[in-house]
Design a protein around this motif. Structure first.
Motif, PDB file in Angstrom:
ATOM      1  N   VAL A 126      28.544  52.603  38.762  1.00  0.00           N
ATOM      2  CA  VAL A 126      28.844  52.443  40.185  1.00  0.00           C
ATOM      3  C   VAL A 126      28.109  51.250  40.792  1.00  0.00           C
ATOM      4  O   VAL A 126      28.716  50.383  41.430  1.00  0.00           O
ATOM      5  CB  VAL A 126      28.490  53.728  40.961  1.00  0.00           C
ATOM      6  N   ALA A 127      26.802  51.184  40.611  1.00  0.00           N
ATOM      7  CA  ALA A 127      25.993  50.157  41.260  1.00  0.00           C
ATOM      8  C   ALA A 127      26.217  48.768  40.655  1.00  0.00           C
ATOM      9  O   ALA A 127      26.476  48.622  39.453  1.00  0.00           O
ATOM     10  CB  ALA A 127      24.509  50.524  41.155  1.00  0.00           C
ATOM     11  N   ASN A 128      26.133  47.753  41.504  1.00  0.00           N
ATOM     12  CA  ASN A 128      26.239  46.345  41.079  1.00  0.00           C
ATOM     13  C   ASN A 128      27.554  46.048  40.364  1.00  0.00           C
ATOM     14  O   ASN A 128      27.608  45.197  39.477  1.00  0.00           O
ATOM     15  CB  ASN A 128      25.066  45.980  40.161  1.00  0.00           C
ATOM     16  N   ASN A 129      28.610  46.753  40.759  1.00  0.00           N
ATOM     17  CA  ASN A 129      29.894  46.627  40.074  1.00  0.00           C
ATOM     18  C   ASN A 129      31.040  46.531  41.088  1.00  0.00           C
ATOM     19  O   ASN A 129      31.913  47.400  41.144  1.00  0.00           O
ATOM     20  CB  ASN A 129      30.093  47.828  39.139  1.00  0.00           C
ATOM     21  N   PRO A 130      31.066  45.464  41.892  1.00  0.00           N
ATOM     22  CA  PRO A 130      32.084  45.346  42.948  1.00  0.00           C
ATOM     23  C   PRO A 130      33.503  45.259  42.405  1.00  0.00           C
ATOM     24  O   PRO A 130      34.450  45.656  43.097  1.00  0.00           O
ATOM     25  CB  PRO A 130      31.684  44.063  43.683  1.00  0.00           C
ATOM     26  N   LYS A 131      33.675  44.745  41.185  1.00  0.00           N
ATOM     27  CA  LYS A 131      35.018  44.655  40.602  1.00  0.00           C
ATOM     28  C   LYS A 131      35.433  45.958  39.919  1.00  0.00           C
ATOM     29  O   LYS A 131      36.524  46.059  39.382  1.00  0.00           O
ATOM     30  CB  LYS A 131      35.066  43.513  39.589  1.00  0.00           C
ATOM     31  N   LYS A 132      34.533  46.946  39.920  1.00  0.00           N
ATOM     32  CA  LYS A 132      34.804  48.253  39.318  1.00  0.00           C
ATOM     33  C   LYS A 132      35.201  48.112  37.840  1.00  0.00           C
ATOM     34  O   LYS A 132      36.191  48.685  37.376  1.00  0.00           O
ATOM     35  CB  LYS A 132      35.887  49.003  40.108  1.00  0.00           C
ATOM     36  N   LEU A 133      34.420  47.337  37.118  1.00  0.00           N
ATOM     37  CA  LEU A 133      34.662  47.151  35.692  1.00  0.00           C
ATOM     38  C   LEU A 133      34.425  48.446  34.939  1.00  0.00           C
ATOM     39  O   LEU A 133      33.504  49.211  35.246  1.00  0.00           O
ATOM     40  CB  LEU A 133      33.737  46.067  35.132  1.00  0.00           C
ATOM     41  N   VAL A 134      35.250  48.702  33.936  1.00  0.00           N
ATOM     42  CA  VAL A 134      35.073  49.839  33.030  1.00  0.00           C
ATOM     43  C   VAL A 134      34.802  49.280  31.641  1.00  0.00           C
ATOM     44  O   VAL A 134      35.581  48.482  31.118  1.00  0.00           O
ATOM     45  CB  VAL A 134      36.314  50.748  33.008  1.00  0.00           C
ATOM     46  N   PHE A 135      33.701  49.678  31.035  1.00  0.00           N
ATOM     47  CA  PHE A 135      33.297  49.181  29.726  1.00  0.00           C
ATOM     48  C   PHE A 135      33.676  50.168  28.623  1.00  0.00           C
ATOM     49  O   PHE A 135      33.646  51.385  28.832  1.00  0.00           O
ATOM     50  CB  PHE A 135      31.785  48.965  29.670  1.00  0.00           C
ATOM     51  N   THR A 136      33.995  49.644  27.468  1.00  0.00           N
ATOM     52  CA  THR A 136      34.153  50.479  26.280  1.00  0.00           C
ATOM     53  C   THR A 136      32.845  50.425  25.514  1.00  0.00           C
ATOM     54  O   THR A 136      32.424  49.353  25.063  1.00  0.00           O
ATOM     55  CB  THR A 136      35.290  49.975  25.386  1.00  0.00           C
ATOM     56  N   VAL A 137      32.183  51.566  25.381  1.00  0.00           N
ATOM     57  CA  VAL A 137      30.893  51.622  24.692  1.00  0.00           C
ATOM     58  C   VAL A 137      31.013  52.548  23.486  1.00  0.00           C
ATOM     59  O   VAL A 137      31.829  53.471  23.466  1.00  0.00           O
ATOM     60  CB  VAL A 137      29.778  52.118  25.628  1.00  0.00           C
ATOM     61  N   SER A 138      30.181  52.283  22.484  1.00  0.00           N
ATOM     62  CA  SER A 138      30.240  53.120  21.276  1.00  0.00           C
ATOM     63  C   SER A 138      28.987  52.936  20.448  1.00  0.00           C
ATOM     64  O   SER A 138      28.270  51.940  20.583  1.00  0.00           O
ATOM     65  CB  SER A 138      31.459  52.749  20.428  1.00  0.00           C
ATOM     66  N   THR A 139      28.722  53.914  19.609  1.00  0.00           N
ATOM     67  CA  THR A 139      27.671  53.813  18.601  1.00  0.00           C
ATOM     68  C   THR A 139      28.265  54.270  17.280  1.00  0.00           C
ATOM     69  O   THR A 139      29.071  55.203  17.238  1.00  0.00           O
ATOM     70  CB  THR A 139      26.453  54.690  18.943  1.00  0.00           C
TER      71      THR A 139
END
Length: 250
Positions: A126-139
């Motif tokens: 939510v924070a510092n994300n004005p473009k509302k980017l969604v990341f793909t994360v994985s391990t």
């Protein structure tokens, strides 16, 4: 094979509109790359499983290693590694990242580092994300038993128990491609409803191997790393590596 998902995150860093265009973010990008210990950029993909430990020929120029090559019986280059300094694409230099962008990406790396092995998810911060980017994360999945590794990769790939020089399998990490399908609006609504700093939506893995890193150890306590990466389009594949000259390979 789909592009490695970490490349998309790096691409986000280049494309973020808050970063001035007449600057160079190579230092920050290199830092992220070293942290993940993954290849920086694949110019062309190859359609075979390349065992990096079996790179066939070593090409040198002057005093430093210029690149490593794997060739087929016809002398065609199937795979090669070059130092990042030899990359001929456009390069820009950044003196300092926008603080908001830097904070957002640091949070993204922090969350990914905390994930359990074998996790893949769509992440909305939510924070510092004005473009509302969604990341793909994985391990990656993590194994200490060779039988579990072999079962996971399937019969098409043979993971050796031992390697020349008395090295025996110790552990391995591997990841398949990810089904990168998620509902952005659902993530936004969840974050708003639950008033959370970030929310995640689980993603599914495919049955196609992306990469595998295995570690082998000998009786004297020396380690050997064995890497298998799934590529497409055999001819001319190039991976650019940070500080290639400082790496020992055979």
């Amino acid at each position: 094979m789909k592009p490695n998902k970490s490349h998309e995150n790096i691409k986000d860093l280049f494309n973020d509109p808050r970063i001035p265009q007449e600057i160079d973010i190579s230092h920050q990008v290199m830092t992220k790359i070293k942290r993940e210990k993954e290849r920086f950029f694949v110019k062309y993909k190859v359609s075979i499983l390349v065992a990096i430990g079996l790179i066939a020929s070593l090409t040198t120029g002057y005093a430093a290693v210029q690149y490593y090559q794997l060739k087929n019986e016809k002398g065609e280059v199937l795979y090669q590694e070059k130092d990042i300094s030899q990359y001929e694409g456009k390069s820009k230099i950044v003196k300092e990242l926008d603080p908001e962008t830097d904070t957002l990406y640091n949070k993204r790396w922090e969350i990914e580092d905390s994930l359990e092995p074998g996790t893949a998810a769509a992440l909305y911060i939510v924070a510092n994300n004005p473009k509302k980017l969604v990341f793909t994360v994985s391990t990656p999945f993590s194994y200490t038993a060779l039988t579990d590794v072999q079962k996971k990769v399937g019969e098409g790939i043979v993971v050796p128990k031992t390697l020349p020089g008395g090295f025996t399998f110790l552990d391995a990490q591997l990841a398949n491609d990810i089904k990168n399908q998620y509902d952005k609006e659902a993530l936004y609504k969840q974050a708003e409803k639950e008033k959370k700093e970030f929310v995640m939506q689980p993603l599914e893995w495919t049955n196609e191997l992306d990469y595998m890193y295995a570690t082998y150890k000998d009786s004297e306590g020396s380690y050997l790393n064995f890497s298998i990466t799934n590529y497409e389009d055999v001819e001319g594949s190039t991976t650019y590596v940070v500080d290639l000259d400082n790496q020992k390979k055979r």
